[in-house]
Structures are given as structure tokens and as C-alpha cells.
Design an enzyme around this catalytic site. Structure first.
Site, PDB file in Angstrom:
ATOM      1  CE  LYS A  37      -1.138   0.994   4.123  1.00 46.50           C
ATOM      2  NZ  LYS A  37      -1.487   1.184   5.543  1.00 46.50           N
ATOM      3  CB  THR A  38       3.404   2.540   2.122  1.00 43.15           C
ATOM      4  OG1 THR A  38       3.071   2.080   3.267  1.00 43.15           O
ATOM      5  CG2 THR A  38       4.283   3.843   2.473  1.00 43.15           C
ATOM      6  CG  ASP A 224      -1.919   5.112   4.914  1.00 43.39           C
ATOM      7  OD1 ASP A 224      -2.361   4.150   4.367  1.00 43.39           O
ATOM      8  OD2 ASP A 224      -1.046   5.007   5.721  1.00 43.39           O
ATOM      9  CD  GLU A 225      -3.670   2.281   8.212  1.00 45.43           C
ATOM     10  OE1 GLU A 225      -4.580   1.561   7.811  1.00 45.43           O
ATOM     11  OE2 GLU A 225      -2.856   1.611   8.484  1.00 45.43           O
ATOM     12  CD  GLN A 255      -4.648  -4.263   7.794  1.00 46.69           C
ATOM     13  OE1 GLN A 255      -4.127  -4.052   8.788  1.00 46.69           O
ATOM     14  NE2 GLN A 255      -4.743  -4.522   6.541  1.00 46.69           N
ATOM     15  NE  ARG A 620      -0.400  -6.715  10.713  1.00 47.77           N
ATOM     16  CZ  ARG A 620      -0.308  -6.154   9.886  1.00 47.77           C
ATOM     17  NH1 ARG A 620       0.448  -5.084   9.459  1.00 47.77           N
ATOM     18  NH2 ARG A 620      -1.575  -6.197   8.983  1.00 47.77           N
TER      19      ARG A 620
END
Length: 772
Positions: A37-38, A224-225, A255, A620
Site C-alpha cells: 500500500k505505501t 491512508d488507513e 483492518q 503481521r
DNA sequence: TGAGCGTCAATTAGC
DNA sequence: TTGACGCTCA
């Protein structure tokens, strides 16, 4: 220039490419965990700049954490070079602060406002309540603040709240407390975190020209998010992005774990409806974990009722099976985790690539003990620790007063720090006078001769405090953070006081203050004022002002961790991180999912959020995922026998590497055994203590309103627990080493009352009892 | 003013 | 069981 747009197709997968290059309309990127994503966001920005000729300062990218913003900036700089700094890449709150400093005057916010943190807010609220004569025992100031925060998140004013009167004290008093609280913040030249967003909305509403200025400026807005945005944040984006032409939001509904602090996934779910013509891109290819881990994560999250359809996959098939540790109690669990971590380190795994997660902070204690004992290097990951220290806040308060002497929270915090004989009574009189005269605390101190009830000595002490603040203001006038911090440490008397005290603790605190002074000096050297081609003449902030803003808005971003360490953290803190090996502890009902999600206040959505948290935790892990649970656990001082987490039962057995019924193994200690006839998993310990230990994960279904799909209500571990006690029931026989066999008459925590023939009723610790 | 004691409550947490 | 907090007493 390092970035060449023509290379993009070779750098990104097709979906990433589409997300990075789509223009001309609103864009929603559903980015699964570990899907790059980043990478997409930074390439998107770089592409806008290079391929479309958008000036970087016309780009606004907002994140939730400083860490995310920092990462994004860093990566963008690699692609674009120094010009990357012209883009606004920061948190929602920092963005709000920046705009309010420039243009807040339009709604009466001075450009030098201070930002009150949680403890400042609490102190302020307590004062407000005191002045209104509200008993803090009847109305919890924290709850009031929570209501206010909620109101701000929803864009509600005190008047709005007053329109909907409540029935309890809290609800009835909140509107007025809210009103007065805002008044005292204004008097102090202060805003709280909520204001950084809600007052920005207010500014945009009341000063359309200001809004227009930023709308014209920001041709592209990236978020973002996005699943974590709340109402005000969404409103701000709507205001800034208009029809959404240049709006790109990135998020993952799976998430969404911050509903409890106001986040509203609906923002994400309804994005395609809210912004006509929105393009939706799904990123489902995962570059982090093994397929086994992804399958486990998917199996769990698939139990949530409403979610956007997607499933992560990876080119890397297979992977090590999940491991399950069933421990006797929480100490045994910590021990077993420590043993496995040690083994991993011995095998050459880097400690920095290992993490232990837990649901609540309280669980960390036992794990820390085991790690300390086992000499395993570890660090507990927390948001801020340095800046939250009392002494650091004290020094910061002096600095803030130097810049803004009106700030009452700061003045009251340090008026008697170090002790200079200004006691509660004196402070109370100063406060009352300040309120009556409508001036700040420091001003009142300066006029202490006029304050009723103060004797000459108290007057003098108050006056010299005002003089101290005046001196600091002078020292701070040139804008150097280092000079101001040094002056504050010396002139305030803090340094002398700690030196005089001389205890280990005092030395420690003084060290922290000197570190803060050092940080301020370094700041002067390294900080560069923001470049703003939009308003070249605008007067920028001084280094000191910028330093103070960092103090308020920044966490311990660059906290130095010496050497590689195993990271211990809550599941929430794990979001956005990745590790080779992950240990997820406390996989028990009432621990995870947490009892709060299961009790009266809980419901389907609460459990769903816990499940998303589980999904976050699983995803994770890069290569190994170890799940652990304890059969008994001391909670609030009581021994509890928790059932296995329902999430465990949702993981297909194959992923634990078990096919059919497995033989207990001494090597791994634990096995998950499945009863094929019933299709239900059982857990079998491979220990050799002579007790039968087949733990069956049992499903039963909710009887309440017919769920669309059966909701798994309980995952029960039915079992005799060999050491710490057993699920003894009243009327059950039990054997005690000295009293023989008796009948259970009562159970209280870990104590069991048993009537033994010829002995009578004895209350014995369950550990010494055997089921017969 | 600060140490000591009783009471009360008890996720998660970013800015 | 721990911890935070407020109140009391020296």
C-alpha cells in the site's frame, strides 16, 4: 531524478499500477494487509509530479500516525529528491494544526496556540467542574471529556448537545461543561486534539475564502488507513476534495479496529456511493506472509458477516504450519513463549524479527518477567514514553508558557514546581482572581497584591513566579528552542531542586530533562522551516514554536532501542508492522475476544472488531505464527478457567499441520487433535502427568435473534486441568492427598470446599485435588 | 507538603 | 492483583 514513470509497469503488479496511475476521478484502493500500500501511494505521488506535472505543494497526503507519515516522506524523497518536502505529508492533526496556525485567527484562534494533551484536558475539566461546583465523584471528568470528544468527532456544539437533554447527571451537565471547557481553552489560547479537526471544520464553514484557498491549492488529496477515519475527518476530506476528482483513499475494512474511538468504516464502505464515478482497485496479492498464514487469517476473518469481498494470496505457496501452545497458566504460557523465542534466537533468527502480541497491556507483565529471567532482550512497544514523563512535561510547560503565558494548564502545572511555597490555598485564590478578572494565571500572579486573602509572603512568591515566566519569555524571544530549554531548566529551579534531592530517581529525572534540552539544541541545528511556494511571504514558525508542536503531536518516533530486541506489544500497536515470527498470546475467550466485547455492552459488531484484530495480528507474521493460550489465568486476582478462543476454532486444522487424529508428541508438547466424526477440533497435551487431557473445542449456537449465519457463541475447552485445579462441580467427588476422597460442596476461585468423611468440610486449593 | 492509606475500578490508544 | 486517586495526618 530517481523516478522514471515509464518503469512503473515493471515495478508494480497490474492492480498496483492501476491504483498508482489512475487519474481524473475519485479512487478507492482496497489494500489488503501486506499488499504494498505505501508503495502504491508513494509511486502515485511521484507519478503525479513527474508524469502529470503536478507541483508537489499541491499534494496533500494524510495519515493517522507520525510513523506512517515519516515513512511516506522518506520513500518519496528517494523518488523525488528534496522537492518531496514541498508536499504536505502529515497526520490529520498536524495538518489541522498547520492550517489553524495560519488561518485560525478568522475564528479567534491565536497563531501561537498551545495544544492540550490528555492530561492537560483532564486538569482543565476538573477546574471547570470545580468552578461550577460539580462533584467529580458524581460526574466522572473523564467521561465528560469522552462525551465532548465524541461530540467534536461528530461536529456537535454544546448547543447541539443541549438540544438532546439526557436523563442522568452526566448527560444533563455535559453541554454546559462543554461550553465552559471551550471557554477556558479559548482564554488560555489553547486547543485540544479534537479541536485540531473540529475547529478546522468550523473555520472552513465560517470563512469560505480560507476553504477556497486550500481547495484551489490541493489538487490531489490522498488518505491512508481510510477505514479509520471518523466523521469530522470525513467531513474535512469532503470539504477539501469537493467532488473527489483528486481524491484517493486507501484502506482495508478488515483492518478496521478503531471503531471505539470514533472511526466509522462506513466512510470506506460507502465511498463508491458517496463519490460518483469512483474507481475501485483491490490489492489482494500479498508480499509478506506464507500462504499458510494467509489462509489462517482468511479463515478467521471470513466469519465476519459484512465485509468487502477479497482474499489475500501470495506467490509463495505453503509455509510452516501454525503452532499452538496450550499452557497450564499464564506463567507457563510466558515461559513456553520465552523458551521458543530463545530457541529461535539460537537458530539465528534476529531478535528484531520476533514479536509477542497480547490483547491487553496487563498481559505483558508476566511475559516480561519470563523474558527478564530468561535473559532475552526485549522492548515493550508503546506510543510515547519519554514525552509522557512528568518531569519532561514540566519543562515543556515552562517552554509553552514562555511562548504563551495565557496557558492556564501549563501555569497551574508548574506554578509550584519545584516547590516554591505556593500551596493549594494560594493557588485557589490566584485562580479565583484570574477568573474574576478575566486574565491568565500568570497575569494574576503579577497583580498578586490585589488578590484578596493573600498575605505578603504569598504575594511575593506569586509575583516572582510571574517574573520567572517573563524572564523565560525574554529568553525565548529569539525563537531558539535550545536556548529556551536551557534557560527553563536553570531559571525554573528544576535543575537545582533535582540536584539537591540527589536520589537515584532525581538523577534519572534530571537526565531526562537534560536529554530534552539536548533534543531542543539538536532541533535548532537540523530543523528547516517548511517551504511554501503558495504563500512565500507568510511568516513561518520559529524553531521553538515548531519544537513545541512536535512535542505535542509527535510520539517517541526516534526512540533509540539499543541493539536488536524482541518486541512486546498489544495487538493494536502491531498494526502496520511485520515480523518473521509472531507469537499471539492469550487466545482465550474473555481475553481475546475480550470480555467487554462479549458482555452486555458487547454485540456482534464488537466481536467482529475483535476478529479483525485477530486478522491484523495473524497478518503481521511473515513466516511463523505461534498461537498460545493458558488453561487458567489470574485475572483481577481471581483464578479463571477460560475457554479457548473462538478464533482458534475458526482456523482449519490442516493449517496446524494435523491430518486426522494425531498422536500426542513429547517433542512439541501439544497437539491439536480432531475428532473426525464430529468434525470438531480437540486439543491434546503431550505431557505425561497421568491425567487425561483431551481438550475439545465445542461449538454451540446463539439462541437469540436468528443470525443470518450461525454465530459461534462459545468455544469451550472442556477439560480436567491437572495442576492448578479442575473444573470441579458441586456434587463431584475429589481426592485430596491427606484427606482422601470427598464430595465437592462449593467453589470459590481456586479454592474448592470439599466435605471429607470423618474430617468435615475443608477449603482446599484446587491444585491439590484430583478428579476421581 | 508529602508520605501513607483506603477506595474503587479494571480494553484497546493515536494525535 | 495492580494502579490511580483523593484524603488525612504529621
Amino acid at each position: 531524478m530517481a523516478f522514471d514513470p515509464s518503469k512503473l509497469p515493471s515495478l508494480l503488479n497490474p492492480e498496483q499500477l492501476r491504483a498508482a496511475t489512475h487519474t481524473g476521478g475519485p479512487l478507492l484502493v482496497l489494500a489488503g494487509a501486506g499488499s504494498g500500500k505505501t508503495r502504491v501511494i508513494t509511486y502515485r505521488i511521484a507519478n503525479l509530479v513527474i508524469a502529470h506535472g503536478i507541483e508537489p505543494w499541491r499534494i496533500l497526503a494524510v495519515t493517522f500516525t507520525n510513523k506512517a507519515a515519516g515513512e511516506m516522506k522518506e520513500r518519496l524523497e528517494k523518488l523525488l529528491g528534496p522537492t518531496a518536502h514541498e508536499a504536505w505529508i502529515s497526520t490529520f492533526h498536524a495538518t489541522g494544526a498547520r492550517i489553524l496556525r495560519r488561518d485560525g485567527a478568522a475564528i479567534g484562534i491565536p497563531s501561537g496556540f498551545v495544544i492540550y494533551d490528555d492530561s492537560d484536558q483532564l486538569a482543565e475539566m476538573k477546574r471547570v467542574m470545580k468552578s461550577m461546583g460539580v462533584d467529580p465523584k458524581l460526574v466522572d471528568p473523564r467521561k465528560v471529556l469522552h462525551r465532548i470528544d465524541d461530540a467534536k468527532n461528530h461536529g456537535r456544539s454544546p448547543d447541539d448537545l443541549a438540544k438532546r437533554p439526557g436523563y442522568d447527571e452526566l448527560s444533563r451537565l455535559t453541554p454546559e461543561l462543554y461550553r465552559r471547557y471551550q471557554k477556558s481553552l479559548a482564554a488560555a489560547g489553547a486547543v485540544d486534539f479534537g479541536d485540531l479537526l473540529s475547529r478546522l471544520v468550523e473555520l472552513f464553514e465560517k470563512a469560505p475564502d480560507v476553504l477556497q484557498k486550500y481547495r484551489n491549492r490541493f489538487r490531489h488529496v490522498l488518505v491512508d488507513e481510510f477505514q479509520d477515519t471518523n466523521r469530522v475527518q470525513y467531513r474535512l476530506l469532503q470539504m477539501l476534495a469537493g467532488d473527489g476528482r483528486g481524491l484517493c483513499v486507501v484502506g482495508d475494512d478488515d483492518q478496521a479496529i478503531y471503531r471505539w474511538r470514533g472511526a466509522d468504516v462506513t466512510n470506506l464502505l460507502s465511498f463508491p456511493q458517496d463519490f460518483a464515478g469512483a474507481e475501485v482497485v483491490k490489492l489482494e496479492q500479498n508480499y509478506r506472509s506464507t500462504q499458510t498464514i494467509l489462509d489462517a487469517a482468511h479463515a478467521v476473518i471470513a466469519h465476519n458477516p459484512t465485509r468487502m469481498d477479497k482474499r489475500l494470496w501470495t506467490e509463495e505457496s505453503g509455509g510452516a504450519p501454525l503452532e499452538l501452545v496450550v499452557a497450564r497458566d499464564e506463567r507457563d504460557e510466558a515461559q513456553q513463549v520465552a523458551d521458543r523465542v530463545r530457541a529461535a534466537l539460537r537458530d539465528g533468527v534476529d531478535a528484531a524479527e520476533v514479536a509477542v502480541f497480547y490483547r491487553t497491556n496487563a498481559q505483558s507483565r508476566v511475559i516480561e518477567e519470563a523474558f527478564r529471567l530468561g535473559r532475552i532482550p526485549y522492548a515493550v512497544v508503546r506510543g510515547r514514553s519519554f514525552y509522557d514523563r512528568a518531569e519532561v512535561k514540566d519543562l515543556a510547560s515552562y517552554l509553552r508558557l514562555a511562548v504563551n503565558p495565557l496557558s492556564s494548564a501549563d501555569a497551574l502545572r508548574v506554578i509550584n514546581k519545584p516547590a516554591r511555597g505556593i500551596g493549594d490555598t494560594t493557588v485557589g485564590r490566584i485562580e479565583a482572581a484570574a477568573e474574576e478578572w478575566g486574565v491568565g494565571i500568570v497575569d494574576a500572579c503579577r497583580q498578586s497584591a490585589q488578590i484578596p486573602g493573600l498575605n505578603a509572603s504569598a504575594q511575593g512568591k506569586a509575583r516572582s513566579f510571574a517574573q520567572l515566566v517573563g524572564k523565560l519569555a525574554l529568553e525565548a524571544a529569539n525563537g531558539s528552542a535550545g536556548a529556551a530549554a536551557e534557560a527553563a531548566l536553570k531559571l525554573s529551579g528544576l535543575e537545582d531542586a533535582y540536584l539537591a534531592e540527589g536520589s537515584d530517581e532525581a538523577v534519572d529525572r534530571l537526565d531526562n530533562l537534560r536529554e530534552l534540552v539536548g533534543a531542543a539544541k539538536e532541533w535548532d541545528q537540523t530543523w528547516t522551516p517548511p517551504i511554501d511556494p503558495d504563500e512565500p511571504e507568510a511568516e513561518g514558525p520559529t524553531p521553538l514554536a515548531a519544537f513545541l508542536e512536535q512535542l505535542a503531536l509527535l510520539g517517541d518516533a526516534d526512540e533509540k532501542i539499543a541493539g536488536p530486541k524482541v518486541a512486546l506489544m498489544t495487538l493494536h500497536a502491531s498494526k502496520g508492522l511485520e515480523f518473521e515470527r509472531v507469537f499471539l498470546t492469550g487466545m482465550e475467550e474473555t481475553v481475546f475476544p475480550h470480555s467487554r466485547a462479549l458482555g452486555d455492552e458487547g454485540g456482534i459488531e464488537e466481536v467482529a472488531e475483535e476478529r479483525r484484530l485477530c486478522y491484523v495480528g495473524f497478518t503481521r507474521a511473515k513466516r511463523r505464527l505461534v498461537l498460545s493460550l493458558a488453561r487458567s489465568r489470574v485475572l483481577f486476582g481471581n483464578l479463571r478457567f477460560n475457554e479457548a478462543s473462538r478464533f482458534l476454532g475458526e482456523v482449519p486444522r490442516e493449517l496446524f499441520g494435523i491430518k486426522g487424529a494425531a498422536k500426542p508428541s513429547r517433542q512439541t508438547g501439544v497437539h491439536v487433535v480432531y475428532d473426525d466424526a464430529r468434525g470438531e477440533p480437540e486439543i491434546d497435551l503431550g505431557d505425561d502427568d497421568g491425567f487425561e487431557d483431551r481438550y475439545q473445542v465445542d461449538y454451540s449456537f446463539d439462541q437469540r435473534p436468528a443470525p443470518r449465519q450461525p454465530e459461534i457463541r462459545r468455544a469451550v475447552v472442556r477439560a480436567p486441568a491437572p495442576d492448578t485445579g479442575a473444573p470441579f462441580r458441586i456434587g463431584m467427588p475429589a481426592r485430596h492427598p491427606s484427606f482422601g476422597v470427598g464430595m465437592v460442596e462449593g467453589i470459590d476461585g481456586d479454592k474448592v470446599a470439599v466435605r471429607f468423611p470423618g474430617v468435615g468440610v475443608k477449603r482446599v486449593v484446587a491444585r491439590f485435588l484430583q478428579a476421581v
